[in-house]
Design an enzyme around this catalytic site. Sequence first.
Site, mmCIF file in Angstrom:
data_model
loop_
_atom_site.group_PDB
_atom_site.id
_atom_site.type_symbol
_atom_site.label_atom_id
_atom_site.label_comp_id
_atom_site.label_asym_id
_atom_site.label_seq_id
_atom_site.Cartn_x
_atom_site.Cartn_y
_atom_site.Cartn_z
ATOM 1 N N GLY A 48 0.787 -1.231 0.000
ATOM 2 C CA GLY A 48 0.000 0.000 0.000
ATOM 3 C C GLY A 48 0.815 1.275 0.000
ATOM 4 O O GLY A 48 0.378 2.294 -0.532
ATOM 5 N N ASP A 104 0.618 3.662 4.422
ATOM 6 C CA ASP A 104 -0.507 4.147 3.633
ATOM 7 C C ASP A 104 -1.643 4.575 4.549
ATOM 8 O O ASP A 104 -2.119 5.699 4.499
ATOM 9 C CB ASP A 104 -0.976 3.066 2.639
ATOM 10 C CG ASP A 104 -1.149 1.693 3.285
ATOM 11 O OD1 ASP A 104 -0.921 1.538 4.503
ATOM 12 O OD2 ASP A 104 -1.518 0.756 2.555
ATOM 13 N N ASP A 107 -5.674 1.847 10.357
ATOM 14 C CA ASP A 107 -7.089 1.548 10.594
ATOM 15 C C ASP A 107 -7.236 1.187 12.073
ATOM 16 O O ASP A 107 -7.349 2.066 12.919
ATOM 17 C CB ASP A 107 -7.488 0.414 9.645
ATOM 18 C CG ASP A 107 -8.965 0.089 9.698
ATOM 19 O OD1 ASP A 107 -9.695 0.730 10.467
ATOM 20 O OD2 ASP A 107 -9.406 -0.811 8.972
ATOM 21 N N LYS A 135 -7.703 6.407 10.337
ATOM 22 C CA LYS A 135 -9.131 6.369 10.683
ATOM 23 C C LYS A 135 -9.240 6.420 12.203
ATOM 24 O O LYS A 135 -9.218 5.363 12.862
ATOM 25 C CB LYS A 135 -9.773 5.079 10.178
ATOM 26 C CG LYS A 135 -9.792 4.929 8.667
ATOM 27 C CD LYS A 135 -10.546 3.644 8.334
ATOM 28 C CE LYS A 135 -10.355 3.215 6.920
ATOM 29 N NZ LYS A 135 -10.841 1.841 6.696
ATOM 30 N N PHE A 156 -14.371 1.838 4.236
ATOM 31 C CA PHE A 156 -13.317 1.216 3.437
ATOM 32 C C PHE A 156 -13.023 2.063 2.200
ATOM 33 O O PHE A 156 -13.901 2.311 1.387
ATOM 34 C CB PHE A 156 -13.720 -0.195 3.018
ATOM 35 C CG PHE A 156 -12.569 -0.986 2.471
ATOM 36 C CD1 PHE A 156 -11.644 -1.565 3.313
ATOM 37 C CD2 PHE A 156 -12.400 -1.123 1.102
ATOM 38 C CE1 PHE A 156 -10.561 -2.277 2.815
ATOM 39 C CE2 PHE A 156 -11.318 -1.836 0.588
ATOM 40 C CZ PHE A 156 -10.404 -2.416 1.459
ATOM 41 N N VAL A 157 -11.774 2.501 2.088
ATOM 42 C CA VAL A 157 -11.400 3.386 0.982
ATOM 43 C C VAL A 157 -10.408 2.690 0.042
ATOM 44 O O VAL A 157 -9.715 1.741 0.442
ATOM 45 C CB VAL A 157 -10.791 4.705 1.501
ATOM 46 C CG1 VAL A 157 -11.775 5.439 2.393
ATOM 47 C CG2 VAL A 157 -9.486 4.468 2.237
ATOM 48 N N ASP A 163 -5.849 -0.924 -1.997
ATOM 49 C CA ASP A 163 -6.548 -1.812 -2.941
ATOM 50 C C ASP A 163 -7.815 -2.393 -2.354
ATOM 51 O O ASP A 163 -8.040 -2.368 -1.149
ATOM 52 C CB ASP A 163 -5.632 -2.974 -3.337
ATOM 53 C CG ASP A 163 -5.494 -4.002 -2.203
ATOM 54 O OD1 ASP A 163 -5.213 -3.591 -1.061
ATOM 55 O OD2 ASP A 163 -5.699 -5.201 -2.455
ATOM 56 N N ARG A 169 -5.291 0.155 -6.791
ATOM 57 C CA ARG A 169 -4.073 0.788 -6.257
ATOM 58 C C ARG A 169 -3.631 1.938 -7.155
ATOM 59 O O ARG A 169 -3.057 2.915 -6.691
ATOM 60 C CB ARG A 169 -2.926 -0.227 -6.175
ATOM 61 C CG ARG A 169 -3.078 -1.264 -5.079
ATOM 62 C CD ARG A 169 -1.754 -1.986 -4.874
ATOM 63 N NE ARG A 169 -1.921 -3.253 -4.185
ATOM 64 C CZ ARG A 169 -2.035 -3.387 -2.855
ATOM 65 N NH1 ARG A 169 -2.022 -2.333 -2.080
ATOM 66 N NH2 ARG A 169 -2.173 -4.577 -2.317
#
Length: 183
Positions: A48, A104, A107, A135, A156-157, A163, A169
């Site tokens: 990522g 990246d 979470d 987040k 979820f992004v 990805d 990506r």
Amino acid sequence: MDAADIAPDLTKVLYTSAEIEARLAELAAQIDRDYAGSNPLLVGVLNGAVMVMADLSRALKIDCEMDWMAISSYGSGTQSSGVVRILKDLNTDLVGRHVLVVEDIIDTGLTLTYLMQNLASRNPATLKIMAMFRKPDAMKIDIDVAYVGFDLPNQFVVGYGLDYAGKYRNLTDVGILAPHVYS
Ligand code: 5GP
């Protein structure tokens, strides 16, 4: 590709490539000041962080080195598994180095907590985190993040290296993935 190319797959565009570039320039200026003369080692977490590492490192005006780790986290779903495994380790000795982990997205923070404990045990001079996205509502563990690009809602992004099942990506913008894509 940009958000317009996959419009039906996104419910919302959160950040455009231009906004991401502008924020990265601000963070790079801060990192230039904080790490002047210290030749930091940027540690990217595959896959990522490829985009953020490429753009951040080129926005820096100071010397730096780069190395990569691969850690399992999500598989192909959208929920954090909490299962962490090193798939590829660093090639660089961290003893005495100024290490900046380039992530990246944070979470739950479970992946990064494991990674930081692991890297700290290798005796770097300093160890900090730069995360393009975070987040705050999803974090399960308190992590000190020195540099944050943007805080995101707990959804979820995809895009800018992030990805879903290996796709998106190469999306230059970042957006919320439409539920019909994964349900
Ligand atoms: P954590 O352990 O912090 O819950 O998860 C970190 C990793 O999960 C990230 O490095 C990323 O690979 C993946 N991840 C977490 N949230 C998202 C998201 O919204 N979209 C994508 N594509 N991956 C995510």
